[in-house]
Design an enzyme around this catalytic site. Structure first.
Site, PDB file in Angstrom:
ATOM      1  N   ASP A 182      25.069  51.536  70.264  1.00 26.73           N
ATOM      2  CA  ASP A 182      25.500  52.528  69.275  1.00 26.73           C
ATOM      3  C   ASP A 182      26.310  53.675  69.867  1.00 26.73           C
ATOM      4  OD1 ASP A 182      23.169  55.141  69.147  1.00 26.73           O
ATOM      5  OD2 ASP A 182      23.101  53.525  70.589  1.00 26.73           O
ATOM      6  N   ASP A 241      20.978  48.011  73.779  1.00 24.05           N
ATOM      7  CA  ASP A 241      20.791  49.404  74.165  1.00 24.05           C
ATOM      8  C   ASP A 241      19.450  49.831  73.560  1.00 24.05           C
ATOM      9  OD1 ASP A 241      21.411  52.117  74.919  1.00 24.05           O
ATOM     10  OD2 ASP A 241      21.870  52.467  72.809  1.00 24.05           O
ATOM     11  N   ASP A 243      28.230  52.703  75.425  1.00 24.38           N
ATOM     12  CA  ASP A 243      28.107  51.251  75.236  1.00 24.38           C
ATOM     13  C   ASP A 243      29.460  50.575  75.012  1.00 24.38           C
ATOM     14  OD1 ASP A 243      25.255  51.282  75.323  1.00 24.38           O
ATOM     15  OD2 ASP A 243      25.216  52.013  73.267  1.00 24.38           O
TER      16      ASP A 243
END
Length: 397
Positions: free
Chosen positions: A364, A165, A368
């Site tokens: 995080d 990410d 996700d």
């Protein structure tokens, strides 16, 4: 939907202007301005303005419910590796008991049968594997890795792709001022910065807060501001030292009669992934302040180290294409997928795994969580990440 409230269902804005925090769905660090006709998703948070919306998807069809189902389905499809030691230990026990029984029958001496059992004892084999895993977990903990499942280390050894990410993982997830540029000779760059910071002092918008905090770090002392107005989806207006200051997007300046021609330098910065706040003084366009999410200091070295190991880094982010490409370019990441919703990240990981490539996902945010569950190994940013991401991951940093 009032300021501070969560958006209850998926829908379309029919009146009003606002800024929506979409981090739960896209992971974007900054609120997104919305106006009539724009779509909003359930689970996101209304930051500043009140608006009316028409529901388009409710109940089980809403975005947040779909994401919950994605996490559940990803978890159900994740196979657990059965330890080789356990499989061998089962057969060794069967062979040992059979050999001992045959020895007793043939020799008639029970002491020989017991000797066979002692020699065959699989204790060393059975104990060696969990002991090694516990030692590895303990060592990892000293370096700040919380390994929640022992076989995650085993799966991690076979990973060929690591998907990252962007916001909050490779970057700090907080905007920083990278340039303050004046287009009027009588107002220097630093004076433009000071006036903008003065006007933004009472702003609750992350961009406004960043301009003020970064200004203070740079030694700029904001002046007192009067008649402050927060204009949802536009920016701020305030009186500073007898001057009327506007700071916000192009629509704000145009609505207040400030003729705006966006400088080429500002356009170039936007192409590099920056967010630009335009500033007008007394009704005249004066300059702009460019803000950008900043890379973690260790990101570049870590990506290079992974590449040397033969592991391919991939960027999966909910941010727009320009910001994603800018960060990927700085880190030498070749494969990038931008504008990813939670299901898009899940599909990308599915594709790699279908091709026989083990994938590790590092993220995080709540958005996700499905990808962290689906990947062969999920790693969450424990210090800054959401509780849901940590709960979905195998390893937390």
């Amino acid at each position: 939907v009032l300021p501070g409230e969560g958006v209850p269902v998926d829908g379309v804005i029919v009146s009003g202007q606002t800024s929506i925090n979409q981090a739960v769905m896209t992971g974007e660090s900054l609120p997104v301005d919305k106006t009539v006709g724009d779509a909003v998703s359930s689970g996101t948070v209304n930051q500043f303005g009140a608006f009316e919306m028409e529901a388009t998807k409710v109940g089980e069809d809403s975005s947040i419910q779909r994401m919950i189902r994605l996490v559940q389905s990803a978890d159900a499809g994740k196979a657990r590796i059965v330890g080789i030691a356990d499989r061998w230990a089962t057969w060794i026990v069967v062979i040992a008991l059979t050999a001992a029984a045959l020895t007793w029958l043939i020799s008639g001496q029970i002491i020989r049968a017991v000797t066979i059992l002692v020699v065959f004892c699989p204790c060393a084999l059975v104990l060696a594997t969990p002991t090694a895993i516990m030692a590895a977990i303990g060592n990892a903990t000293k370096h700040g890795f919380l390994v929640r499942e022992g076989d995650a280390l085993e799966r991690l050894a076979g990973v060929k792709v690591i998907a990252f990410d962007k916001t909050g993982t490779l970057t700090y997830g907080a905007p920083e001022v990278v340039a303050a540029v004046s287009v009027r000779e009588e107002i220097p760059d630093e004076e433009l910065y000071r006036l903008a910071a003065s006007a933004e002092q009472m702003s609750e918008h992350p961009l406004g807060k960043a301009i003020v905090s970064c200004g203070k770090k740079a030694g700029i002392r904001p002046a007192a501001a009067d008649d402050f107005q927060m204009l949802p989806g536009r920016g701020v207006c305030a009186a500073v030292e007898g001057k009327t200051i506007l700071a916000g997007n192009p629509e704000l300046l145009r609505e207040h009669g400030a003729a705006l021609t966006i400088p080429q330098e500002a356009e170039r910065r936007m192409e590099q992934g920056c967010t630009v706040t335009y500033v007008a003084v007394d009704g005249a366009f004066t300059g702009y302040i460019a803000l950008s999410d900043t890379l973690r200091s260790e990101s570049a070295a870590m990506i290079d180290a992974l590449s040397r190991l033969g592991v391919q880094p991939v960027l999966l982010t909910g941010d727009h294409e320009n910001a994603a490409r800018a960060i990927a370019g700085q880190l030498h990441i070749q494969k990038v997928q931008a504008n990813c919703l939670p299901e898009d990240k899940l599909t990308a990981i599915d594709g790699y795994q279908a091709a026989g490539q083990g994938v590790c996902m590092i993220g995080d945010g709540i958005n996700d969580a499905p990808a962290l569950k689906k990947a062969a190994v999920g790693i969450a940013m424990g210090g800054v990440g959401s509780d849901i991401a940590v709960d979905a991951a195998d390893i937390a940093l």
